[in-house]
Design a protein around this motif. Structure first.
Motif, PDB file in Angstrom:
ATOM      1  N   ALA A 137       0.826  -1.206   0.000  1.00  6.28           N
ATOM      2  CA  ALA A 137       0.000   0.000   0.000  1.00  6.28           C
ATOM      3  C   ALA A 137       0.861   1.256   0.000  1.00  6.28           C
ATOM      4  O   ALA A 137       0.595   2.218  -0.737  1.00  6.28           O
ATOM      5  N   LEU A 138       1.908   1.277   0.829  1.00  6.55           N
ATOM      6  CA  LEU A 138       2.803   2.434   0.876  1.00  6.55           C
ATOM      7  C   LEU A 138       3.516   2.627  -0.454  1.00  6.55           C
ATOM      8  O   LEU A 138       3.617   3.754  -0.971  1.00  6.55           O
ATOM      9  N   ALA A 139       3.991   1.542  -1.051  1.00 10.02           N
ATOM     10  CA  ALA A 139       4.671   1.637  -2.339  1.00 10.02           C
ATOM     11  C   ALA A 139       3.731   2.160  -3.418  1.00 10.02           C
ATOM     12  O   ALA A 139       4.124   2.987  -4.253  1.00 10.02           O
ATOM     13  N   ALA A 140       2.482   1.708  -3.391  1.00 10.68           N
ATOM     14  CA  ALA A 140       1.497   2.172  -4.377  1.00 10.68           C
ATOM     15  C   ALA A 140       1.226   3.662  -4.221  1.00 10.68           C
ATOM     16  O   ALA A 140       1.125   4.401  -5.217  1.00 10.68           O
ATOM     17  N   LYS A 141       1.096   4.135  -2.976  1.00 10.32           N
ATOM     18  CA  LYS A 141       0.893   5.568  -2.751  1.00 10.32           C
ATOM     19  C   LYS A 141       2.110   6.368  -3.212  1.00 10.32           C
ATOM     20  O   LYS A 141       1.981   7.439  -3.828  1.00 10.32           O
ATOM     21  N   MET A 142       3.292   5.879  -2.910  1.00 11.43           N
ATOM     22  CA  MET A 142       4.522   6.559  -3.340  1.00 11.43           C
ATOM     23  C   MET A 142       4.598   6.646  -4.856  1.00 11.43           C
ATOM     24  O   MET A 142       5.140   7.607  -5.408  1.00 11.43           O
ATOM     25  N   ALA A 143       4.034   5.631  -5.539  1.00  8.96           N
ATOM     26  CA  ALA A 143       4.060   5.596  -7.006  1.00  8.96           C
ATOM     27  C   ALA A 143       2.900   6.369  -7.620  1.00  8.96           C
ATOM     28  O   ALA A 143       2.743   6.374  -8.844  1.00  8.96           O
ATOM     29  N   GLY A 144       2.063   7.011  -6.776  1.00  7.70           N
ATOM     30  CA  GLY A 144       0.997   7.860  -7.288  1.00  7.70           C
ATOM     31  C   GLY A 144      -0.322   7.178  -7.545  1.00  7.70           C
ATOM     32  O   GLY A 144      -1.217   7.757  -8.171  1.00  7.70           O
TER      33      GLY A 144
END
Length: 231
Positions: free
Chosen positions: A43-50
Motif C-alpha cells: 500500500a505504501l509503495a502504491a501511494k509513493m508511485a501515485g
C-alpha cells in the motif's frame, strides 16, 4: 535481531514493489488484510508511485479498539477505507481524527451491508443455554515483534495459561480457540491447561461454547460474537 531482520525485509519489499508500480498508469489497488506487513508495504509503495489505495477492515473488526497502533495499521497507507456500516464508519472516523492528523486522512466509506443484521437474525434462532459449562477463550496472537504492554506475547501467553487453570478450578470445560495465523507459535502451549483446542475459524466453531472470553476486543471475531446470544 528479529526486529532488525523484519525492517530489512520490509525495506527490500518496499523498494521491489515501488520499482514494479512506478511505471504503471495511475490506477486503484484494493489491499485487504492490512494487518500483514506485506500488505501495508504494498500500500505504501502504491501511494509513493501515485496510485489510489483502498483498504478494508480486517476480518469482522468494527473499530471499537481505541489504539494508535490499530489506527496506524489500518489507516496510514490507504486513500479509501471500506467498512460494513455507517456506525462502524463513525468509529473509524474517530480513530482517524484522534491519531492520524498530519499523517493521513483516508475517506471512510460504509458499504451499508446487512451482514451483521442477517447474522443477528440467524443467531437468535440458536437455543440459549441455561447454564455455562463450556467457555471459549479466543487466543490473542503471540506475535514476536509486538512489544507494547497489552500485546507483549509473554504477558498474553501467561495470562491465557492462568485462565485455563482458573476455569479448570471452577470445573468448567475450557476451550482454547487458537489464532489461525499463530498455530506454530502456540503449538503445545495449552496442552496441560485446556480441555479442548480448536484451530478452525471462530465463525464455524462458536456453537461449541456457552460463553466467550476475549483477550482483546480488537479481535476480528468480536463483531461476529456480538451478534450471538452468548455472553
Amino acid at each position: 535481531e528479529i526486529i532488525i531482520d523484519a525492517f530489512r525485509t520490509t525495506n527490500y519489499s518496499l523498494d521491489y514493489y515501488y520499482a514494479a508500480l512506478k511505471g504503471l498508469k495511475k490506477r486503484e489497488f484494493y489491499i485487504p488484510s492490512l494487518g500483514y506487513i506485506h500488505s501495508r508495504t504494498f500500500a505504501l509503495a502504491a501511494k509513493m508511485a501515485g496510485h489510489i489505495t483502498i483498504g478494508s477492515t480486517h476480518g469482522n473488526s468494527i473499530g471499537l479498539h481505541d489504539s494508535i497502533l490499530h489506527a496506524l495499521i489500518d489507516l496510514s497507507f490507504v486513500d479509501k477505507y471500506l467498512v460494513i456500516t455507517e456506525s462502524v464508519a463513525e468509529n473509524y472516523k474517530r480513530l482517524t481524527k484522534k491519531y492520524l492528523q498530519g499523517i493521513n486522512n483516508p475517506e471512510i466509506v460504509p458499504i451499508n451491508s446487512q451482514f451483521y443484521k442477517t447474522l443477528h437474525i440467524d443467531h437468535e434462532k440458536i437455543k440459549t443455554c441455561s447454564e455455562i459449562k463450556n467457555i471459549m477463550v479466543i487466543e490473542y496472537p503471540l506475535t514476536e515483534t509486538r512489544h507494547n504492554i497489552y500485546s507483549f506475547w509473554p504477558y498474553q501467553a501467561e495470562l491465557m495459561i492462568r485462565l485455563g487453570k482458573f476455569f479448570s478450578s471452577l470445573e468448567l470445560n475450557s476451550i482454547m480457540k487458537r489464532h489461525p495465523d499463530r498455530l506454530k507459535e502456540s503449538e503445545g502451549l495449552y496442552d496441560d491447561y485446556y480441555s479442548l483446542q480448536l484451530t478452525e475459524p471462530f465463525e464455524i466453531v462458536f456453537k461449541k461454547a456457552d460463553a466467550f472470553f476475549f483477550m482483546n476486543i480488537s479481535s476480528t471475531t468480536f463483531g461476529f460474537a456480538l451478534t450471538t446470544n452468548k455472553p
